[in-house]
Scaffold this motif. Structure first.
Motif, PDB file in Angstrom:
ATOM      1  N   ILE A 170      12.967   3.436 -89.709  1.00 59.99           N
ATOM      2  CA  ILE A 170      12.499   2.164 -90.244  1.00 59.99           C
ATOM      3  C   ILE A 170      11.556   1.514 -89.226  1.00 59.99           C
ATOM      4  O   ILE A 170      11.887   1.409 -88.041  1.00 59.99           O
ATOM      5  CB  ILE A 170      13.681   1.213 -90.536  1.00 59.99           C
ATOM      6  CG1 ILE A 170      14.682   1.887 -91.478  1.00 59.99           C
ATOM      7  CG2 ILE A 170      13.176  -0.096 -91.123  1.00 59.99           C
ATOM      8  CD1 ILE A 170      14.117   2.247 -92.836  1.00 59.99           C
ATOM      9  N   PHE A 171      10.390   1.076 -89.694  1.00 56.66           N
ATOM     10  CA  PHE A 171       9.400   0.411 -88.840  1.00 56.66           C
ATOM     11  C   PHE A 171       9.054  -0.963 -89.409  1.00 56.66           C
ATOM     12  O   PHE A 171       9.084  -1.170 -90.624  1.00 56.66           O
ATOM     13  CB  PHE A 171       8.107   1.228 -88.757  1.00 56.66           C
ATOM     14  CG  PHE A 171       8.192   2.461 -87.897  1.00 56.66           C
ATOM     15  CD1 PHE A 171       7.757   2.441 -86.570  1.00 56.66           C
ATOM     16  CD2 PHE A 171       8.695   3.651 -88.409  1.00 56.66           C
ATOM     17  CE1 PHE A 171       7.812   3.581 -85.791  1.00 56.66           C
ATOM     18  CE2 PHE A 171       8.766   4.793 -87.629  1.00 56.66           C
ATOM     19  CZ  PHE A 171       8.312   4.762 -86.316  1.00 56.66           C
ATOM     20  N   GLN A 172       8.690  -1.870 -88.497  1.00 60.13           N
ATOM     21  CA  GLN A 172       8.126  -3.157 -88.912  1.00 60.13           C
ATOM     22  C   GLN A 172       6.729  -3.289 -88.313  1.00 60.13           C
ATOM     23  O   GLN A 172       6.525  -3.007 -87.135  1.00 60.13           O
ATOM     24  CB  GLN A 172       8.980  -4.326 -88.416  1.00 60.13           C
ATOM     25  CG  GLN A 172       8.443  -5.690 -88.860  1.00 60.13           C
ATOM     26  CD  GLN A 172       9.190  -6.839 -88.218  1.00 60.13           C
ATOM     27  OE1 GLN A 172       8.988  -7.165 -87.062  1.00 60.13           O
ATOM     28  NE2 GLN A 172      10.079  -7.460 -89.003  1.00 60.13           N
ATOM     29  N   VAL A 173       5.774  -3.702 -89.145  1.00 66.24           N
ATOM     30  CA  VAL A 173       4.426  -3.980 -88.655  1.00 66.24           C
ATOM     31  C   VAL A 173       4.384  -5.450 -88.274  1.00 66.24           C
ATOM     32  O   VAL A 173       4.610  -6.324 -89.116  1.00 66.24           O
ATOM     33  CB  VAL A 173       3.369  -3.679 -89.737  1.00 66.24           C
ATOM     34  CG1 VAL A 173       1.970  -3.910 -89.173  1.00 66.24           C
ATOM     35  CG2 VAL A 173       3.512  -2.254 -90.257  1.00 66.24           C
ATOM     36  N   ALA A 174       4.115  -5.733 -86.998  1.00 67.50           N
ATOM     37  CA  ALA A 174       4.132  -7.111 -86.498  1.00 67.50           C
ATOM     38  C   ALA A 174       2.726  -7.535 -86.077  1.00 67.50           C
ATOM     39  O   ALA A 174       2.115  -6.897 -85.213  1.00 67.50           O
ATOM     40  CB  ALA A 174       5.089  -7.238 -85.321  1.00 67.50           C
ATOM     41  N   GLY A 192      -0.714 -17.366 -90.650  1.00 69.64           N
ATOM     42  CA  GLY A 192      -1.285 -16.695 -91.812  1.00 69.64           C
ATOM     43  C   GLY A 192      -2.162 -15.517 -91.437  1.00 69.64           C
ATOM     44  O   GLY A 192      -2.111 -14.462 -92.071  1.00 69.64           O
ATOM     45  N   LEU A 193      -2.988 -15.691 -90.381  1.00 67.53           N
ATOM     46  CA  LEU A 193      -3.864 -14.604 -89.939  1.00 67.53           C
ATOM     47  C   LEU A 193      -3.043 -13.405 -89.463  1.00 67.53           C
ATOM     48  O   LEU A 193      -3.320 -12.261 -89.852  1.00 67.53           O
ATOM     49  CB  LEU A 193      -4.774 -15.095 -88.814  1.00 67.53           C
ATOM     50  CG  LEU A 193      -5.705 -14.043 -88.201  1.00 67.53           C
ATOM     51  CD1 LEU A 193      -6.645 -13.464 -89.247  1.00 67.53           C
ATOM     52  CD2 LEU A 193      -6.496 -14.645 -87.038  1.00 67.53           C
ATOM     53  N   SER A 194      -2.022 -13.657 -88.649  1.00 64.79           N
ATOM     54  CA  SER A 194      -1.224 -12.544 -88.119  1.00 64.79           C
ATOM     55  C   SER A 194      -0.468 -11.827 -89.235  1.00 64.79           C
ATOM     56  O   SER A 194      -0.355 -10.599 -89.242  1.00 64.79           O
ATOM     57  CB  SER A 194      -0.245 -13.047 -87.059  1.00 64.79           C
ATOM     58  OG  SER A 194       0.706 -13.950 -87.601  1.00 64.79           O
ATOM     59  N   LEU A 195       0.042 -12.591 -90.198  1.00 61.61           N
ATOM     60  CA  LEU A 195       0.792 -11.982 -91.295  1.00 61.61           C
ATOM     61  C   LEU A 195      -0.118 -11.148 -92.190  1.00 61.61           C
ATOM     62  O   LEU A 195       0.241 -10.037 -92.605  1.00 61.61           O
ATOM     63  CB  LEU A 195       1.486 -13.067 -92.112  1.00 61.61           C
ATOM     64  CG  LEU A 195       2.346 -12.580 -93.291  1.00 61.61           C
ATOM     65  CD1 LEU A 195       3.396 -11.596 -92.822  1.00 61.61           C
ATOM     66  CD2 LEU A 195       2.994 -13.762 -93.995  1.00 61.61           C
ATOM     67  N   ASN A 196      -1.316 -11.652 -92.485  1.00 62.37           N
ATOM     68  CA  ASN A 196      -2.229 -10.901 -93.348  1.00 62.37           C
ATOM     69  C   ASN A 196      -2.750  -9.643 -92.654  1.00 62.37           C
ATOM     70  O   ASN A 196      -2.976  -8.618 -93.307  1.00 62.37           O
ATOM     71  CB  ASN A 196      -3.391 -11.799 -93.790  1.00 62.37           C
ATOM     72  CG  ASN A 196      -3.029 -12.632 -95.001  1.00 62.37           C
ATOM     73  OD1 ASN A 196      -3.153 -12.198 -96.135  1.00 62.37           O
ATOM     74  ND2 ASN A 196      -2.557 -13.849 -94.756  1.00 62.37           N
ATOM     75  N   ALA A 237       6.525  -5.957 -93.049  1.00 67.13           N
ATOM     76  CA  ALA A 237       5.493  -6.645 -92.269  1.00 67.13           C
ATOM     77  C   ALA A 237       5.978  -8.029 -91.863  1.00 67.13           C
ATOM     78  O   ALA A 237       6.760  -8.666 -92.573  1.00 67.13           O
ATOM     79  CB  ALA A 237       4.201  -6.755 -93.074  1.00 67.13           C
ATOM     80  N   ALA A 238       5.494  -8.488 -90.705  1.00 63.71           N
ATOM     81  CA  ALA A 238       5.853  -9.818 -90.205  1.00 63.71           C
ATOM     82  C   ALA A 238       4.682 -10.381 -89.402  1.00 63.71           C
ATOM     83  O   ALA A 238       3.912  -9.632 -88.798  1.00 63.71           O
ATOM     84  CB  ALA A 238       7.106  -9.763 -89.343  1.00 63.71           C
ATOM     85  N   GLY A 239       4.536 -11.707 -89.402  1.00 66.01           N
ATOM     86  CA  GLY A 239       3.493 -12.356 -88.624  1.00 66.01           C
ATOM     87  C   GLY A 239       4.107 -13.278 -87.587  1.00 66.01           C
ATOM     88  O   GLY A 239       4.942 -14.125 -87.923  1.00 66.01           O
ATOM     89  N   TYR A 240       3.696 -13.159 -86.327  1.00 69.64           N
ATOM     90  CA  TYR A 240       4.247 -13.964 -85.243  1.00 69.64           C
ATOM     91  C   TYR A 240       3.266 -14.996 -84.711  1.00 69.64           C
ATOM     92  O   TYR A 240       3.614 -15.766 -83.815  1.00 69.64           O
ATOM     93  CB  TYR A 240       4.700 -13.050 -84.095  1.00 69.64           C
ATOM     94  CG  TYR A 240       5.924 -12.241 -84.421  1.00 69.64           C
ATOM     95  CD1 TYR A 240       7.191 -12.667 -84.034  1.00 69.64           C
ATOM     96  CD2 TYR A 240       5.837 -11.056 -85.141  1.00 69.64           C
ATOM     97  CE1 TYR A 240       8.326 -11.938 -84.341  1.00 69.64           C
ATOM     98  CE2 TYR A 240       6.956 -10.305 -85.456  1.00 69.64           C
ATOM     99  CZ  TYR A 240       8.205 -10.754 -85.055  1.00 69.64           C
ATOM    100  OH  TYR A 240       9.330 -10.014 -85.363  1.00 69.64           O
ATOM    101  N   GLY A 241       2.046 -15.027 -85.255  1.00 69.84           N
ATOM    102  CA  GLY A 241       1.063 -15.971 -84.750  1.00 69.84           C
ATOM    103  C   GLY A 241       0.861 -15.788 -83.260  1.00 69.84           C
ATOM    104  O   GLY A 241       0.775 -14.670 -82.750  1.00 69.84           O
TER     105      GLY A 241
END
Length: 282
Positions: A170-174, A192-196, A237-241
């Motif tokens: 299992i992988f997460q794209v951060a 929003g930018l990091s998540l997209n 997927a996840a965005g951390y800003g």
């Protein structure tokens, strides 16, 4: 027991020598030689008897100490059987953790193939991470993958997808940004930018390859529009800003720090039983 046997052996030897002296005629020189042999055996016997007595005393003392310890454990409310069980369980858990650590060493060795294409595989925040520089994947302020970024992701997908072990993990794209404020654009802010960007990366990785046959009821990927072909069930997927910088701090970043902090990471997710300190496998 060994020294006791040795003592009886020497006694038997001495008896045999005495019988030999009594039963046969010998010269004075032979008699003297036999006597020296008997004397030596007598001395060895005394030494063995002394050592045996010392060993017996040590054994008795050790037994007494063991009984004292048992008494102390009992007074402390610790049952010796339970203590043995606890030691056995600790040993078993230690062996399990060693096996898990070896599993991660193996995973890192497999992922290290990506260093051949200029990527970094590191342990960060106790997670195994593939780091992808943001400027390789995206233009400034954009979430559309560049052609060069797709080439890099295709190589990542090739390494993961062709490995029977990695392809099941299992992988997460951060997604991560620098601390420069983002406003007025379609993504509203750095979150929003990091998540997209993470979403765009994920979509490419799980889109069927251009050369892959279409599944029943699904359309084949348009020519030149294929992706990495990885299993979408294993990816998120996840965005951390700007909240998790590699360099500098959230408040203070140099130009070089900001370049390092604009990135996308592919984070290998451990299973519940694999929660251990991965710093040991650096």
């Amino acid at each position: 027991m060994a020294r006791e046997s040795f003592r009886w052996s020497m006694l038997a030897t001495m008896a045999a020598l005495l019988l030999t002296l009594v039963g046969c005629g010998h010269t004075d020189e032979e008699m003297a030689g036999k006597q020296r042999e008997i004397d030596k055996l007598s001395a060895d016997l005394k030494t063995a008897q002394s050592q045996l007595a010392e060993d017996q005393a040590k054994y008795g003392k050790a037994q007494g100490e063991i009984e004292d310890l048992r008494g102390q454990l009992k007074q402390a409310g610790i049952d010796s059987d339970k203590l043995r069980q606890a030691v056995s369980e600790y040993k078993q858990r230690s062996e399990q953790l060693a096996a898990i650590e070896q599993r991660f060493r193996d995973l890192k060795n497999r992922l290290d193939k990506l260093t051949q294409v200029g990527l970094k595989v590191v342990v960060r925040n106790n997670r195994m991470v593939i780091q992808l520089p943001g400027d390789v994947l995206f233009d400034s302020g954009k979430d559309e993958l560049k052609a060069g970024g797709k080439d890099v992701l295709a190589q990542v997908a090739q390494v993961i997808g062709s490995d029977a072990t990695l392809s099941q993990r299992i992988f997460q794209v951060a997604g991560h940004t620098d601390n420069e404020p983002y406003g007025g654009g379609p993504f509203k802010d750095n979150w929003g930018l990091s998540l997209n960007r993470a979403r765009s990366t994920l979509l490419y990785l799980v889109t069927p390859r251009a050369d892959a046959p279409a599944k029943p009821g699904a359309k084949a990927a348009p020519a030149g529009k294929g992706g990495g072909g990885l299993n979408p069930k294993n990816w998120s997927a996840a965005g951390y800003g700007e909240t998790d910088p590699l360099a500098g701090t959230v408040e203070n970043q140099s130009k070089d720090d900001r370049n390092k902090n604009r990135r996308v990471e592919l984070v290998l997710q451990p299973n519940v039983e694999e929660m251990l300190n991965l710093n040991n496998i650096k």
